[in-house]
Design a protein around this motif. Structure first.
Motif, PDB file in Angstrom:
ATOM      1  N   PHE A 136       0.858  -1.199  -0.032  1.00  0.00           N
ATOM      2  CA  PHE A 136      -0.126  -0.013  -0.081  1.00  0.00           C
ATOM      3  C   PHE A 136       0.814   1.243  -0.066  1.00  0.00           C
ATOM      4  CE2 PHE A 136      -2.585   3.283   2.074  1.00  0.00           C
ATOM      5  CZ  PHE A 136      -3.936   3.197   1.361  1.00  0.00           C
ATOM      6  N   GLU A 137       1.713   1.315   0.814  1.00  0.00           N
ATOM      7  CA  GLU A 137       2.675   2.518   0.863  1.00  0.00           C
ATOM      8  C   GLU A 137       3.788   2.626   0.133  1.00  0.00           C
ATOM      9  OE1 GLU A 137       2.971   5.028   3.838  1.00  0.00           O
ATOM     10  OE2 GLU A 137       1.043   4.484   2.729  1.00  0.00           O
ATOM     11  N   TYR A 165       0.243  14.181   1.776  1.00  0.00           N
ATOM     12  CA  TYR A 165      -1.140  13.811   2.220  1.00  0.00           C
ATOM     13  C   TYR A 165      -1.345  12.483   2.632  1.00  0.00           C
ATOM     14  CZ  TYR A 165      -3.687  18.262   1.770  1.00  0.00           C
ATOM     15  OH  TYR A 165      -4.213  19.639   1.733  1.00  0.00           O
ATOM     16  N   THR A 166      -1.015  11.525   1.213  1.00  0.00           N
ATOM     17  CA  THR A 166      -1.335  10.122   1.390  1.00  0.00           C
ATOM     18  C   THR A 166      -0.461   9.408   2.368  1.00  0.00           C
ATOM     19  OG1 THR A 166       0.065   9.795  -0.478  1.00  0.00           O
ATOM     20  CG2 THR A 166      -2.128  10.088  -0.984  1.00  0.00           C
ATOM     21  N   PHE A 167       0.932   9.810   2.527  1.00  0.00           N
ATOM     22  CA  PHE A 167       1.616   8.996   3.606  1.00  0.00           C
ATOM     23  C   PHE A 167       1.298   9.282   4.795  1.00  0.00           C
ATOM     24  CE2 PHE A 167       5.595   8.988   6.159  1.00  0.00           C
ATOM     25  CZ  PHE A 167       6.021   7.663   5.770  1.00  0.00           C
ATOM     26  N   THR A 168       1.001  10.823   5.407  1.00  0.00           N
ATOM     27  CA  THR A 168       0.519  10.977   6.560  1.00  0.00           C
ATOM     28  C   THR A 168      -0.688  10.527   7.144  1.00  0.00           C
ATOM     29  OG1 THR A 168       1.304  13.312   6.291  1.00  0.00           O
ATOM     30  CG2 THR A 168       0.098  13.170   8.008  1.00  0.00           C
ATOM     31  N   GLY A 169      -1.594  10.381   6.273  1.00  0.00           N
ATOM     32  CA  GLY A 169      -3.089   9.594   6.634  1.00  0.00           C
ATOM     33  C   GLY A 169      -2.470   8.168   6.724  1.00  0.00           C
ATOM     34  N   SER A 170      -1.683   7.384   5.935  1.00  0.00           N
ATOM     35  CA  SER A 170      -1.268   6.027   6.211  1.00  0.00           C
ATOM     36  C   SER A 170      -0.898   5.938   7.410  1.00  0.00           C
ATOM     37  CB  SER A 170      -0.538   5.696   5.139  1.00  0.00           C
ATOM     38  OG  SER A 170      -1.262   5.939   3.551  1.00  0.00           O
ATOM     39  N   MET A 171       0.021   6.525   8.173  1.00  0.00           N
ATOM     40  CA  MET A 171       0.514   6.529   9.302  1.00  0.00           C
ATOM     41  C   MET A 171      -0.158   6.396  10.391  1.00  0.00           C
ATOM     42  SD  MET A 171       3.600   6.260   8.722  1.00  0.00           S
ATOM     43  CE  MET A 171       4.649   6.402  10.521  1.00  0.00           C
ATOM     44  N   ALA A 221      -8.569   7.849   8.501  1.00  0.00           N
ATOM     45  CA  ALA A 221      -7.480   8.824   8.210  1.00  0.00           C
ATOM     46  C   ALA A 221      -6.742   8.477   6.854  1.00  0.00           C
ATOM     47  CB  ALA A 221      -6.531   8.949   9.446  1.00  0.00           C
ATOM     48  N   GLY A 222      -6.510   7.269   6.898  1.00  0.00           N
ATOM     49  CA  GLY A 222      -5.635   6.830   5.753  1.00  0.00           C
ATOM     50  C   GLY A 222      -6.504   6.572   4.392  1.00  0.00           C
ATOM     51  N   PHE A 223      -7.469   6.117   4.493  1.00  0.00           N
ATOM     52  CA  PHE A 223      -8.289   5.512   3.457  1.00  0.00           C
ATOM     53  C   PHE A 223      -9.208   6.599   2.829  1.00  0.00           C
ATOM     54  CE2 PHE A 223      -8.192   1.075   5.660  1.00  0.00           C
ATOM     55  CZ  PHE A 223      -6.848   1.008   4.855  1.00  0.00           C
ATOM     56  N   ALA A 224      -9.629   7.575   3.827  1.00  0.00           N
ATOM     57  CA  ALA A 224     -10.355   8.768   3.236  1.00  0.00           C
ATOM     58  C   ALA A 224      -9.445   9.524   2.547  1.00  0.00           C
ATOM     59  CB  ALA A 224     -10.914   9.503   4.403  1.00  0.00           C
ATOM     60  N   LYS A 257      -8.836   3.466  -6.029  1.00  0.00           N
ATOM     61  CA  LYS A 257      -9.574   2.285  -5.451  1.00  0.00           C
ATOM     62  C   LYS A 257      -9.133   1.779  -4.168  1.00  0.00           C
ATOM     63  CE  LYS A 257     -12.123   3.728  -8.956  1.00  0.00           C
ATOM     64  NZ  LYS A 257     -11.478   4.288  -9.605  1.00  0.00           N
ATOM     65  N   LEU A 258      -7.852   1.916  -3.941  1.00  0.00           N
ATOM     66  CA  LEU A 258      -6.986   1.514  -2.820  1.00  0.00           C
ATOM     67  C   LEU A 258      -7.661   1.886  -1.652  1.00  0.00           C
ATOM     68  CD1 LEU A 258      -3.253   1.454  -3.797  1.00  0.00           C
ATOM     69  CD2 LEU A 258      -4.941  -0.226  -4.306  1.00  0.00           C
ATOM     70  N   GLY A 259      -8.277   3.342  -1.630  1.00  0.00           N
ATOM     71  CA  GLY A 259      -8.846   3.647  -0.537  1.00  0.00           C
ATOM     72  C   GLY A 259     -10.306   3.090  -0.358  1.00  0.00           C
ATOM     73  N   THR A 260     -11.280   3.161  -1.295  1.00  0.00           N
ATOM     74  CA  THR A 260     -12.534   2.197  -1.235  1.00  0.00           C
ATOM     75  C   THR A 260     -12.388   0.833  -0.809  1.00  0.00           C
ATOM     76  OG1 THR A 260     -12.329   2.147  -3.881  1.00  0.00           O
ATOM     77  CG2 THR A 260     -13.495   4.004  -2.678  1.00  0.00           C
TER      78      THR A 260
END
Length: 580
Positions: A136-137, A165-171, A221-224, A257-260
């Motif tokens: 994912f990362e 944006y995406t890395f911070t949410g994924s953490m 936080a990550g998927f949204a 689609k990784l988020g959904t």
């Protein structure tokens, strides 16, 4: 070797083959590898038991380090197969579409494009938390490089914003998943850790409502951000606009689609009580995204930015269907993941083809292209109608199912735990209502998005396809306005030609997919029925158990059997006005 392992390894092998190859051979190697991957997926799909798609198949598990629970665990269910199929379809399309768009550093470009495909396929096949998170990362790295090296003028800023944006949410998402793994280890009789999806799901579902809520917010936080859901969507339009054409196609078709997929795989199944409690909140954000992003599209002058914002609007329907928490809504949402990848990916390809010829995406500088590029104009109108949701094309059925799912969800007013809806009671069940916490108002406001979508899409098509021809460096000599035959012929010969056979070839598979899923989506919906019903039943069972635990004394509980994918009622609780 397992075919699912082969689908992950083949693009990596292709990237390694590109490294020592001549610069001019990179695109041929990448095209061949992606075509082979598509063939391998077809072989896998032929062996997959679609009637039993709720269960994992083709499982592969290799132990890395047993005391820490690290394993290379892969498997496939129906949702996985559909999303991997979309990834393998877009792979060769992106490779062939880049032949003329990428003229320098081709080896770097195609190698990272293949690595990105490997990582995306790995996300969907992974059944181990650590492996999932690594894949994912890692998708961030190839996309960051593709945007920063091959994007437009503002590509550096867009790439950094996308990554941060995406890395911070994924953490934050990792922190929530790590907490679930810690809880699983704490209650386990073994000293070994485990990151197996099934084990962690059971642990998470057994947590208290408060714990589920915090884990749900961490997952969100990550998927949204990845979807993205309004208001954390601001990175997407910039990334789409600045990315190269194939990067935009992959971003819209698969990466979002990784988020959904994460919301479906983790948020709904690991934290069902929190998903039920916060469904109205997510529904409001989804509706806001549909309407606000649609209105922003209406005032855009950059065609690519308009389609980028339309992704935010379209994926609002996808999120709305997911959190309807009923069969028809979730099935529509999964189908929307596929349909959006086909139609929006095709629009980005068409915009890229125009940009290669005229080096502009500005409404004010383009117009009347039907007189010069009739084939391109045909595909543009076709995919625009698919994006609008014209009946008979793929966008219609998925949007309708998401809206219907939201409309039916919560038409009844379940008695719910007091922590969720204090003092809620019910005297009756409305006809046609299903389990859920949304309702007709969510569907009504979301339906406004359909009108807005039609307005900005038709405005775009009307400006660039019809009317008098205009383009940078070209005058309108059509329709008898030439000053002389020789001048007209010389001017016409200088114009870029219409779509080449290669360009037509990359659009035709997407057009066939849009038409097939629009006219006959039944095979896909049948394949989704059991997996979706299983997820809905999990959510309803857990909410039912929490409701029973907190029900007032003397409450009468009536349980009914599941009614299928079109609507499921697990329980009806009937109270009088005094809560008895």
């Amino acid at each position: 070797m397992s075919l699912i392992v082969l689908l992950i390894l083949l693009p990596l092998v292709g990237a390694l083959l590109i490294a020592p190859a001549p610069e001019k051979s990179a695109k041929q190697i990448a095209s061949l590898v992606t075509l082979v991957c598509a063939g391998v997926f077809l072989a896998l799909a032929a062996r997959f038991d679609w009637g039993n798609g709720q269960n994992d198949q083709f499982g592969v598990t290799w132990e890395w380090f047993k005391p820490l629970g690290l394993s290379f665990s892969l498997a496939a269910d129906t949702i996985t197969m559909l999303l991997v199929g979309l990834t393998c379809l877009l792979g060769p399309i992106c490779a062939f579409a880049s032949f003329t768009a990428i003229g320098e550093r081709c080896k770097t470009y195609y190698a990272w494009l293949l690595i990105l495909q490997s990582a995306m396929v790995g996300v969907f096949f992974a059944r181990d938390l650590i492996l999932f998170y690594l894949f994912f990362e890692f998708t961030l790295v190839p996309m960051f490089i593709l945007i920063s090296l091959y994007g437009s003028d503002n590509r550096k800023y867009a790439a950094v914003k996308f990554f941060l944006y995406t890395f911070t949410g994924s953490m934050l998402t990792l922190a929530g998943l790590a907490y679930v793994a810690f809880k699983a280890h704490a209650v386990s009789t073994s000293s070994d850790w485990t990151f197996d999806f099934a084990t962690l799901e059971q642990t998470a579902r057994a947590m208290s409502p408060v714990e589920q809520k915090w884990v749900f917010f961490a997952l969100l936080a990550g998927f949204a951000v990845k979807v993205p859901i309004f208001p954390v969507h601001t990175w997407l339009p910039l990334a789409h606009t600045e990315a190269p054409t194939a990067g935009s196609v992959v971003l819209a078709g698969v990466l979002l689609k990784l988020g959904t997929y994460g919301l479906f795989r983790f948020a709904l199944q690991m934290t069902p009580l929190a998903a039920y409690e916060w469904a109205p909140f997510l529904g409001v954000l989804a509706v806001l995204g549909i309407i606000v992003a649609g209105l922003i599209c209406w005032v855009q002058q950059d065609i690519k930015k308009l389609v980028a914002y339309s992704s935010v609007s379209h994926l609002g329907f996808c999120v709305l269907g997911l959190f309807a928490l009923n069969g028809i809504g979730i099935s529509g949402s999964v189908l929307y993941m596929i349909n959006h990848g086909l139609s929006t990916g095709a629009l980005f390809l068409l915009i890229g083809m125009i940009y290669e010829r005229y080096h502009t995406r500005d409404f004010r500088k383009l117009g009347g292209l039907a007189s010069r590029m009739p084939v391109w104009s045909f595909f543009m109108v076709f995919f625009a109608m698919a994006s609008v949701g014209l009946p008979g094309l793929n966008g219609f059925i998925s949007e309708f199912m998401c809206l219907l799912g939201a409309f039916q969800a919560g038409g009844e007013h379940h008695w719910a735990p007091s922590a969720l809806f204090p003092g809620a009671t019910t005297d009756s069940l409305l006809p046609g209502a299903t389990f859920g916490a949304l309702g007709p108002w969510f569907a009504a406001f979301a339906a406004l998005g359909l009108i807005i979508t039609a307005m900005y899409i038709l405005y775009m098509v009307g400006n660039i396809v019809w009317g008098k021809f205009k383009a940078p460096g070209h005058d309108d000599h059509a329709n008898g306005h030439a000053h002389g035959h020789d001048a007209h012929a010389e001017h016409h010969s200088a114009l870029p030609r219409d779509l080449s056979p290669r360009e037509i070839g990359v659009l035709v598979p997407l057009a066939i997919g849009c038409l097939a899923l629009g006219l006959y989506p039944t095979p896909v919906l049948r394949a989704l029925e059991k997996p979706v019903q299983q997820v809905v039943a999990k959510v309803q069972r857990d909410v039912q158990s929490a409701s029973v635990a907190e029900a007032p004394p003397g409450a009468r509980v009536i349980d009914t059997a599941p009614l299928g994918v079109q609507g499921t009622i697990v329980e009806v609780r009937v109270f009088n006005r005094h809560g008895v």
